[in-house]
Design a protein around this motif. Structure first.
Motif, PDB file in Angstrom:
ATOM      1  N   ILE A  48      -0.703  16.600  13.287  1.00  0.00           N
ATOM      2  CA  ILE A  48      -0.670  15.352  12.498  1.00  0.00           C
ATOM      3  C   ILE A  48      -1.107  14.201  13.440  1.00  0.00           C
ATOM      4  N   VAL A  49      -2.245  13.637  13.150  1.00  0.00           N
ATOM      5  CA  VAL A  49      -2.768  12.529  13.966  1.00  0.00           C
ATOM      6  C   VAL A  49      -2.122  11.191  13.557  1.00  0.00           C
ATOM      7  N   GLU A  50      -1.989  10.903  12.243  1.00  0.00           N
ATOM      8  CA  GLU A  50      -1.364   9.668  11.729  1.00  0.00           C
ATOM      9  C   GLU A  50      -0.561  10.043  10.495  1.00  0.00           C
ATOM     10  N   ALA A  51       0.719   9.727  10.503  1.00  0.00           N
ATOM     11  CA  ALA A  51       1.583  10.103   9.393  1.00  0.00           C
ATOM     12  C   ALA A  51       1.193   9.363   8.115  1.00  0.00           C
ATOM     13  N   GLY A  52       0.648   8.068   8.263  1.00  0.00           N
ATOM     14  CA  GLY A  52       0.255   7.281   7.100  1.00  0.00           C
ATOM     15  C   GLY A  52       1.436   6.609   6.421  1.00  0.00           C
ATOM     16  N   THR A  53       1.158   5.719   5.449  1.00  0.00           N
ATOM     17  CA  THR A  53       2.202   4.998   4.710  1.00  0.00           C
ATOM     18  C   THR A  53       2.582   5.829   3.496  1.00  0.00           C
ATOM     19  N   PRO A  54       3.856   6.152   3.388  1.00  0.00           N
ATOM     20  CA  PRO A  54       4.249   7.015   2.270  1.00  0.00           C
ATOM     21  C   PRO A  54       4.208   6.254   0.943  1.00  0.00           C
ATOM     22  N   ILE A  55       3.784   6.923  -0.111  1.00  0.00           N
ATOM     23  CA  ILE A  55       3.798   6.358  -1.451  1.00  0.00           C
ATOM     24  C   ILE A  55       5.140   6.702  -2.042  1.00  0.00           C
ATOM     25  N   ILE A  56       6.070   5.716  -1.882  1.00  0.00           N
ATOM     26  CA  ILE A  56       7.437   5.935  -2.313  1.00  0.00           C
ATOM     27  C   ILE A  56       7.845   4.777  -3.205  1.00  0.00           C
ATOM     28  N   ALA A  57       9.033   4.875  -3.837  1.00  0.00           N
ATOM     29  CA  ALA A  57       9.493   3.888  -4.808  1.00  0.00           C
ATOM     30  C   ALA A  57       9.654   2.508  -4.176  1.00  0.00           C
ATOM     31  N   ASP A  58      10.194   2.467  -2.987  1.00  0.00           N
ATOM     32  CA  ASP A  58      10.408   1.153  -2.347  1.00  0.00           C
ATOM     33  C   ASP A  58       9.093   0.389  -2.196  1.00  0.00           C
ATOM     34  N   ASN A  59       8.097   1.141  -1.724  1.00  0.00           N
ATOM     35  CA  ASN A  59       6.809   0.442  -1.530  1.00  0.00           C
ATOM     36  C   ASN A  59       6.179   0.056  -2.860  1.00  0.00           C
ATOM     37  N   MET A  60       6.258   0.925  -3.865  1.00  0.00           N
ATOM     38  CA  MET A  60       5.656   0.618  -5.147  1.00  0.00           C
ATOM     39  C   MET A  60       6.412  -0.507  -5.854  1.00  0.00           C
ATOM     40  N   ASN A  61       7.747  -0.498  -5.760  1.00  0.00           N
ATOM     41  CA  ASN A  61       8.540  -1.567  -6.375  1.00  0.00           C
ATOM     42  C   ASN A  61       8.260  -2.929  -5.706  1.00  0.00           C
ATOM     43  N   ARG A  62       8.008  -2.867  -4.450  1.00  0.00           N
ATOM     44  CA  ARG A  62       7.661  -4.115  -3.729  1.00  0.00           C
ATOM     45  C   ARG A  62       6.395  -4.708  -4.310  1.00  0.00           C
ATOM     46  N   ILE A  63       5.420  -3.869  -4.602  1.00  0.00           N
ATOM     47  CA  ILE A  63       4.171  -4.345  -5.213  1.00  0.00           C
ATOM     48  C   ILE A  63       4.445  -4.918  -6.591  1.00  0.00           C
ATOM     49  N   GLU A  64       5.237  -4.221  -7.371  1.00  0.00           N
ATOM     50  CA  GLU A  64       5.547  -4.678  -8.716  1.00  0.00           C
ATOM     51  C   GLU A  64       6.214  -6.059  -8.687  1.00  0.00           C
ATOM     52  N   GLN A  65       7.130  -6.254  -7.741  1.00  0.00           N
ATOM     53  CA  GLN A  65       7.828  -7.535  -7.653  1.00  0.00           C
ATOM     54  C   GLN A  65       6.857  -8.668  -7.293  1.00  0.00           C
TER      55      GLN A  65
END
Length: 454
Positions: A39-56
């Motif tokens: 694994i070279v870069e784990a990346g940003t996970p697509i999870i509820a916290d991140n998606m809810n942050r966008i929605e807000q």
């Protein structure tokens, strides 16, 4: 609502992307197990916290935008007007419910305004439109098709920016020109005049009031300083002419041909008042042009301009002398009068005096004499030898001792020789030297007088 902070998203980087291992489950299902390798870069996970942050964040933006559209204080509205030239109307969307102080709007008039225009927004009431100083707009101030921004202040919509201002009146502005002032637009009435040349004269030159687009030229005035009284300034030239005050002595006098007196005075300005600007002619100057103005020519005790006379009046010898010859009168001698020793002048005169010799033409002549006789018996005078008839008015006799001149009017002047004694008594004598019977010799000096001076 907190400020939105952006999240930096990263891609997942592995050795074997999209690689899985098949795993059989007891229930007969299978599970795909990722076999990505390194694994070279784990990346940003697509999870509820991140998606809810966008929605807000989206919700916050939507709320802010909706609120801003309805805030006409921060974001003024814009509309083309309807209504009339004195009562504009507009409709805004979003619809305002109240017109608060600071409410802003830009309008574009559909027609140029009339007097005292108003604005009614969404039927919330008509409010006057005024300039920034609170003055109602005059007719024609708001032009059709031009944008104008206003803010509601109190009971008025005031212009958001000032137009022309000032306290000028129509009489301060060129005729035909307009200007915006504190009192509104005005049209000038100040006339335009033509300049030109103004020639100074004896009366005032008044140029009419107005604006002069061409120069006004006043030529320089040549004022000789010597012709202007000292203490007076004319056209910037200070006078140097002396101001003669008090009593001023003349520079001299002279006689005109007709014996009028010419007086030469110092140059300057003379007020010509008694005691102020008076010209004084000294007696010596008068005597310079009138040599006979001396005491000896003025009757005794008579004062003529300070000359007190010493010419004494004296009657001597035979007064009222009247002689007419008869027969052979040769040798007849009579002394008419005598003046005392030491006199300088004498004058004898009579209003009725005559000396005449009359005879026949061609007859022998007669000789008679009028003469002066000194103390030594020396005779000097006039001897007349006459053939025929001659008459000599002898009204005046005059002797001038200083010049040794003896004059008888009608006969002439005799120069008295140096050996004649003028210092002693002097007699005036009438005598007949030669007489012919055919001749008549007459001499009279009636009511005569003798004046003499020392």
């Amino acid at each position: 609502m907190m400020a939105y902070v952006p999240l930096i998203w990263k891609n997942r980087e592995v050795e074997r992307p999209r690689t899985f291992q098949l795993q059989n489950n007891a229930d007969g299902s299978v599970t795909l197990v990722p076999k990505e390798g390194v694994i070279v870069e784990a990346g940003t996970p697509i999870i509820a916290d991140n998606m809810n942050r966008i929605e807000q964040g989206i919700a916050d933006i939507s709320m802010a935008v909706g609120s801003g559209v309805a805030d006409y204080v921060r974001q003024p509205g814009y509309s083309v007007t309807s209504g009339t030239a004195t009562a504009y109307t507009v409709i805004l969307n979003p619809v305002p419910t109240i017109l608060t102080d600071g409410f802003g709007i830009t309008i574009v008039p559909h027609v140029t305004n009339g007097v005292n225009p108003t604005l009614n927004i969404n039927a919330l009431g008509a409010f006057p439109l005024k300039d920034q100083k609170g003055i109602a707009f005059a007719t024609g101030k708001l032009l059709v098709g031009k944008p104008y921004t206003f803010r509601k202040v109190g009971l008025d919509f005031l212009a958001d920016s000032a137009g022309g201002s000032g306290n000028a009146t129509a009489g301060d502005i060129r005729a035909g020109k307009t200007a915006a002032t504190d009192a509104g637009d005005i049209t000038g009435t100040l006339p335009v005049q033509t300049g030109g040349t103004v020639t100074p004269g004896a009366t005032a030159v008044v140029k009419p009031a107005g604006i002069y687009d061409t120069p006004i030229t006043v030529p320089a005035v040549d004022v000789p300083a010597a012709n202007v009284k000292a203490g007076t300034t004319i056209a910037g030239t200070a006078g140097t002419m002396p101001n003669r005050t008090g009593v001023i002595g003349s520079n001299g006098v002279a006689n005109w041909a007709n014996l009028d007196l010419a007086v030469y005075i110092p140059e300057g300005y003379y007020p010509g008042q008694v005691g102020n600007g008076e010209i004084r002619i000294p007696l010596a100057q008068l005597q310079a042009v009138e040599s006979n103005l001396i005491p000896g020519n003025v009757r005794e005790n008579v004062n003529i301009r300070g000359i007190v006379g010493n010419l004494k009046e004296r009657m001597s010898g035979t007064i009222d002398f009247d002689y007419t010859s008869g027969g052979n009168s040769a040798g007849y001698t009579v002394d008419i009068f005598t003046v005392p020793a030491g006199i300088r002048y004498f004058s004898a005169f009579s209003n009725d005096a005559i000396f005449s010799i009359a005879g026949l033409s061609g007859s022998s002549s007669s000789i008679a004499a009028l003469c002066l006789v000194d103390s030594n018996g020396m005779e000097v005078g006039f001897t007349q030898t006459i053939s025929g008839s001659s008459t000599y008015p002898t009204y005046t006799l005059f002797l001038d001792v200083p010049t040794r001149q003896f004059k008888i009017s009608g006969l002439g002047t005799v120069s008295i020789p140096g050996n004649f004694n003028l210092n002693g008594p002097i007699r005036f004598r009438f005598k007949i030297i030669q007489h012919q019977q055919a001749f008549s010799v007459v001499f009279r000096m009636n009511e005569g007088k003798v004046l003499y001076s020392n």
